[in-house]
Structures are given as C-alpha cells and as structure tokens.
Design a protein around this motif. Sequence first.
Motif, PDB file in Angstrom:
ATOM      1  N   TRP A 257      10.886  65.779  64.292  1.00  0.00           N
ATOM      2  CA  TRP A 257      11.924  65.516  63.250  1.00  0.00           C
ATOM      3  C   TRP A 257      13.654  66.321  63.927  1.00  0.00           C
ATOM      4  N   LEU A 258      13.153  67.267  63.633  1.00  0.00           N
ATOM      5  CA  LEU A 258      14.032  68.835  64.240  1.00  0.00           C
ATOM      6  C   LEU A 258      14.366  68.659  65.457  1.00  0.00           C
ATOM      7  N   ASP A 259      13.832  68.314  65.869  1.00  0.00           N
ATOM      8  CA  ASP A 259      13.783  68.426  68.223  1.00  0.00           C
ATOM      9  C   ASP A 259      15.204  66.692  67.645  1.00  0.00           C
ATOM     10  N   THR A 260      15.222  66.312  66.948  1.00  0.00           N
ATOM     11  CA  THR A 260      16.060  64.703  66.640  1.00  0.00           C
ATOM     12  C   THR A 260      17.718  65.743  66.230  1.00  0.00           C
ATOM     13  N   GLN A 261      17.475  66.755  65.748  1.00  0.00           N
ATOM     14  CA  GLN A 261      19.481  67.263  65.469  1.00  0.00           C
ATOM     15  C   GLN A 261      19.627  67.572  66.080  1.00  0.00           C
ATOM     16  N   LYS A 262      21.345  67.863  65.790  1.00  0.00           N
ATOM     17  CA  LYS A 262      22.311  68.855  66.156  1.00  0.00           C
ATOM     18  C   LYS A 262      22.002  70.068  65.994  1.00  0.00           C
ATOM     19  N   PRO A 263      22.105  71.396  66.906  1.00  0.00           N
ATOM     20  CA  PRO A 263      21.720  72.515  66.644  1.00  0.00           C
ATOM     21  C   PRO A 263      22.624  72.806  65.828  1.00  0.00           C
ATOM     22  N   ASN A 264      22.120  73.687  64.631  1.00  0.00           N
ATOM     23  CA  ASN A 264      22.892  74.688  63.784  1.00  0.00           C
ATOM     24  C   ASN A 264      23.946  73.778  62.524  1.00  0.00           C
ATOM     25  N   SER A 265      23.223  72.328  62.898  1.00  0.00           N
ATOM     26  CA  SER A 265      23.518  71.547  61.838  1.00  0.00           C
ATOM     27  C   SER A 265      22.162  71.505  60.230  1.00  0.00           C
ATOM     28  N   VAL A 266      21.519  71.500  59.898  1.00  0.00           N
ATOM     29  CA  VAL A 266      19.699  70.870  59.298  1.00  0.00           C
ATOM     30  C   VAL A 266      20.831  72.695  57.889  1.00  0.00           C
ATOM     31  N   ALA A 267      20.428  72.073  56.755  1.00  0.00           N
ATOM     32  CA  ALA A 267      19.962  72.528  55.596  1.00  0.00           C
ATOM     33  C   ALA A 267      18.329  72.404  55.691  1.00  0.00           C
ATOM     34  N   TYR A 268      17.988  73.705  55.198  1.00  0.00           N
ATOM     35  CA  TYR A 268      16.389  74.072  54.939  1.00  0.00           C
ATOM     36  C   TYR A 268      16.873  74.065  53.946  1.00  0.00           C
ATOM     37  N   ILE A 269      15.406  73.535  52.679  1.00  0.00           N
ATOM     38  CA  ILE A 269      15.623  73.898  51.485  1.00  0.00           C
ATOM     39  C   ILE A 269      14.233  73.396  51.037  1.00  0.00           C
ATOM     40  N   ARG A 305      10.195  64.687  42.771  1.00  0.00           N
ATOM     41  CA  ARG A 305      11.324  63.966  43.515  1.00  0.00           C
ATOM     42  C   ARG A 305      11.655  62.600  42.549  1.00  0.00           C
ATOM     43  N   ALA A 306      10.861  62.222  41.242  1.00  0.00           N
ATOM     44  CA  ALA A 306      10.705  61.456  40.643  1.00  0.00           C
ATOM     45  C   ALA A 306      12.346  62.126  39.766  1.00  0.00           C
ATOM     46  N   ASN A 307      12.996  63.389  39.494  1.00  0.00           N
ATOM     47  CA  ASN A 307      14.200  63.656  38.999  1.00  0.00           C
ATOM     48  C   ASN A 307      14.907  64.155  40.656  1.00  0.00           C
ATOM     49  N   LEU A 308      14.613  63.047  41.498  1.00  0.00           N
ATOM     50  CA  LEU A 308      15.919  62.738  42.580  1.00  0.00           C
ATOM     51  C   LEU A 308      16.549  61.667  41.956  1.00  0.00           C
ATOM     52  N   PRO A 309      18.086  61.878  42.078  1.00  0.00           N
ATOM     53  CA  PRO A 309      18.961  59.983  42.133  1.00  0.00           C
ATOM     54  C   PRO A 309      18.460  58.727  42.404  1.00  0.00           C
ATOM     55  N   ASP A 310      18.388  57.716  41.498  1.00  0.00           N
ATOM     56  CA  ASP A 310      17.918  56.678  41.973  1.00  0.00           C
ATOM     57  C   ASP A 310      18.830  56.564  43.730  1.00  0.00           C
ATOM     58  N   GLY A 311      17.889  56.171  43.862  1.00  0.00           N
ATOM     59  CA  GLY A 311      18.136  55.331  45.363  1.00  0.00           C
ATOM     60  C   GLY A 311      18.269  56.432  46.307  1.00  0.00           C
ATOM     61  N   PHE A 312      18.454  57.693  45.881  1.00  0.00           N
ATOM     62  CA  PHE A 312      18.702  58.972  46.832  1.00  0.00           C
ATOM     63  C   PHE A 312      18.153  58.836  47.775  1.00  0.00           C
ATOM     64  N   LEU A 313      16.754  58.143  48.230  1.00  0.00           N
ATOM     65  CA  LEU A 313      15.193  58.264  49.237  1.00  0.00           C
ATOM     66  C   LEU A 313      15.824  57.391  49.858  1.00  0.00           C
ATOM     67  N   ASP A 314      16.309  56.298  49.996  1.00  0.00           N
ATOM     68  CA  ASP A 314      16.273  55.210  50.770  1.00  0.00           C
ATOM     69  C   ASP A 314      18.106  55.326  51.505  1.00  0.00           C
ATOM     70  N   SER A 317      17.688  58.506  53.921  1.00  0.00           N
ATOM     71  CA  SER A 317      15.783  58.059  55.014  1.00  0.00           C
ATOM     72  C   SER A 317      16.468  58.237  56.506  1.00  0.00           C
ATOM     73  N   GLU A 318      17.805  58.042  56.814  1.00  0.00           N
ATOM     74  CA  GLU A 318      17.869  58.828  58.281  1.00  0.00           C
ATOM     75  C   GLU A 318      18.891  59.885  58.886  1.00  0.00           C
ATOM     76  N   LEU A 319      19.588  60.428  56.725  1.00  0.00           N
ATOM     77  CA  LEU A 319      19.784  61.644  57.246  1.00  0.00           C
ATOM     78  C   LEU A 319      18.861  63.104  57.093  1.00  0.00           C
ATOM     79  N   GLY A 320      17.637  62.762  56.232  1.00  0.00           N
ATOM     80  CA  GLY A 320      17.097  64.075  55.713  1.00  0.00           C
ATOM     81  C   GLY A 320      15.690  63.647  55.470  1.00  0.00           C
ATOM     82  N   LYS A 321      14.681  64.480  55.530  1.00  0.00           N
ATOM     83  CA  LYS A 321      13.974  64.254  55.587  1.00  0.00           C
ATOM     84  C   LYS A 321      12.785  65.856  53.633  1.00  0.00           C
ATOM     85  N   ILE A 322      12.502  64.647  53.010  1.00  0.00           N
ATOM     86  CA  ILE A 322      11.770  65.704  51.956  1.00  0.00           C
ATOM     87  C   ILE A 322      10.186  65.427  52.136  1.00  0.00           C
TER      88      ILE A 322
END
Length: 448
Positions: A257-269, A305-314, A317-322
């Motif tokens: 997944w990281l291979d598809t992202q731009k250099p120095n762009s991703v926040a790893y949490i 994950r249940a604590n995340l905002p409603d609809g956040f995962l949907d 889905s293309e912006l991030g990965k959990i």
Amino acid sequence: MSNAAASPQHVAVLAFPYGTHAAPLIAIIRHLAHLSPDTHFSFLSTAASNAALFSVKNPANLTRRDVPEPPADGRHHSVVMTAFLSTAGEVFRKEVAEVEVEVGRRVTCLVTDAFFGFAAEMAAEMGVGWVAFWTAGPASLSAHFHTDLIREKVGSQGLGGLELDMLDFIPGMSKIRVHDIPSEVLGDINSGFPKALHQMARALPKANSVFINSFEALDPNITSDLNSKLHNFLNIGPLSLLINQPPSLDTHECLPWLDTQKPNSVAYISFGTVTAPPPLELVAIAEALEESQTPFLWSLKDHSRANLPDGFLDRTSELGKIVPWAPQVDILAHPSVGVFITHCGWNSVLEGVISGVPMIGRPFFGDQKINARVISDVLGIGGVIEGGTFTKSGLTDILEVILMGKSGGKMRERGEELKKAAREAVKEDGSSVRDLKVLLEQVNEVIN
C-alpha cells in the motif's frame, strides 16, 4: 577482578516481565550467547513472558526458567507490577539458587533489568558482578539517577511555576522541564514504583556496568555525565541495527500500500501495544486526517475502531489504511512515510530516529513525556501535541508544519544526520560496537 578461565561462566538474567522490558533484554542476551558460546545464560522471567520470548529458536547455551507471578485477580496491571517488584528480591534469590543446581554451574554474573535495585545487594551476597539494563532512553535514566538532586532543587511536588523550570543544573538536561520528567521522580518515594525507582537510582553506582539501547551521538552530554558517575555507562544500540532481527511479517500488506503513495506524504500512526488515546482523541485524529486529506497508515486495534466517527472508514477508504498490527521498522524505513505519530515509548522513538522520520509525540505516562521533549526541543526532529491531547485543529496544524512547511524540512535534515550517526555507531569500529565488547567482557568476568 580477573577473567574466569578455570571454570565456565554462568550468567543469570533477571527480567522484568511487563511492558516492553523483557523483549529487548532477551535480544541482547541472545546476541551475547552467540558471541560467547562457552557461557551459559539462564533467563528468568514469568511463564507468560517466557512463552512469548522463547517462541523463536535460541542458542543452546540460553535456557529459560519460569518464576512465580502474583495473581492478577482482575487487578490493574500497575498493581500487579508493583506486587511483583515487592517480592522480586526474595523470589529471584530462591530461583537463582535452584537454577545453579539445575544447570550444574555456579552463577558468575547477574544481568538484570535496572528496575531491580535489590540486585546490587544480591550480587554482593553472591560475590559476583552485576550488570544492569535500562530499557528506556538516556534522558529518563538521568532524571531517575538525579532524583535526590531534583527533589532538593524543586521540592517533592514540583508545583506551580516550577513545573516549567528547566533542569539546567543537570548536564544534558537544560532543555528538559520539570513538567516533562517521569512522575515517579517527584512522587511518594516511600511506596510502590517511585520507591523501586528511587532504590534503583541509589543502587546503580554499585553496578559494574549500566547499558542502554541507544548510541553515544544521540546524547553525548548525558553519556558523559553518567559515565562520570557510574563504573561503565554503555550505549549498545540501536539494537535493530546492531543485531540481526528476524524479518517482520507484513500480514496486512502495509508495504505494498505504501508503494502506491507519494514520497514523504503518509502519516504513520501507532501508540504501541500498551496505550491508546481515549475515544474523543481518536475522533480528533480521524477528523484531522480527513479534513487535511493526509494519507495515513494507522495501527489501531479492532476494538478501537468503534470509536471512530460514523462513516469515516468508508469516506477514507482510498485515503488511508487501518490495520490491527503493522511491521513498524519496515514501515518507518519506507520513503512514502513523512511523519510518525507516536506515544513516544523509547523503542518507537529510536525506530523513528534510525529511519530519519519526523515525529509527533502524544505521551501518556512513564518516560514518554521526557522522550517527547527530547524529540522536539533537544534533537529537533519533531513536535509535541499542544496541550497534551489531540484536537482536530491541533493535529491539522502540526501535520501541515511537518509535511509541507520549512520546519518539517529542517526536521528531515536533522533526522538524516541522526540516521547516519546511528549507522556509524554500529560499524565495526563504532561506539556501540566498542561498548558491546565492554559489556561482553563484563558478563564474562568473575569477581571473587
């Protein structure tokens, strides 16, 4: 002191079985066992801890012994840990005597977690050397070592304006505030963890060596100060560079997944295995990521994950990965990762340092606050969440600074310098390799 040639050495390793203490200790001991095949290493920890640590192949001269653990009985883990510490001296004395019979060799050296201040007396009783491992960083060790001095200067509570005062009376700590130091330093040193850590601070000058997972160039002033006060203060890290590690499994395909992202762009949490932000802060993180449209890779347990905002995962889905677990070292080394949002546990901080990735710290307890201050004000490779808790605006602002601002560029430049210094330390003639040789000599030395 004289080197033992007449009889084979037997090193008893006493581990603190909670948190992330035992894992780096056995990594070091496994390495020492390879380097010294004639020395037998007996690793003593609880059954639960040992089961995880010995699940991989170990050298024949490294064996485990399970020691009793206080019953949990639904008690908070801090209560169980305190109960373990309160009886550890008695328990380990008995277990070491039994392991001598089991192995058929008299113990010639004790290697212990630094938490075990009783080991100084125990080693003296046995007539053997004592080598202590501090599992966190140099700044937190310095704070604990100077507990009496700090309490004398700022009082036992550190209240009011004193909390913002700098510890400039301690070498290497001029940018650390009273507010940043572990709470145990100014706590009730007559009970619980504060008592154990205070006893440790007073006992460490009796150790033949004190070693940590760090490298000298990361904090040369603290290294110099502790070297002047201890028999040997040894930096033998970063362990992940010094010791060959088994490859991590990327079971959730984070790296592709990281291979598809731009250099120095991703926040790893990631906030480690012990802590997690409260629900409102998880919401703030999610909202900041979505509003700023920051690509993210988030290591988050399924139940959170249940604590995340409603609809956040949907919506993202293309912006991030959990994922519930991530191969952190490999992720931080990936060129797409531009910032590491962390709890500032020492192992995570050091992994961030050797990757050259700027960090955003949200500390929770223990040494994490002082590590966060080191990241931001001493090393200049990150920032700390304003006010100590995540808000949408606070995280959005600091993400912009690090990922797109000039300050972020300077952090990356400084990070590259430290990344290079870490690799210099583990070269054949590097400072950490030199200190590792001293450590090996210490564990193979007979005192009486």
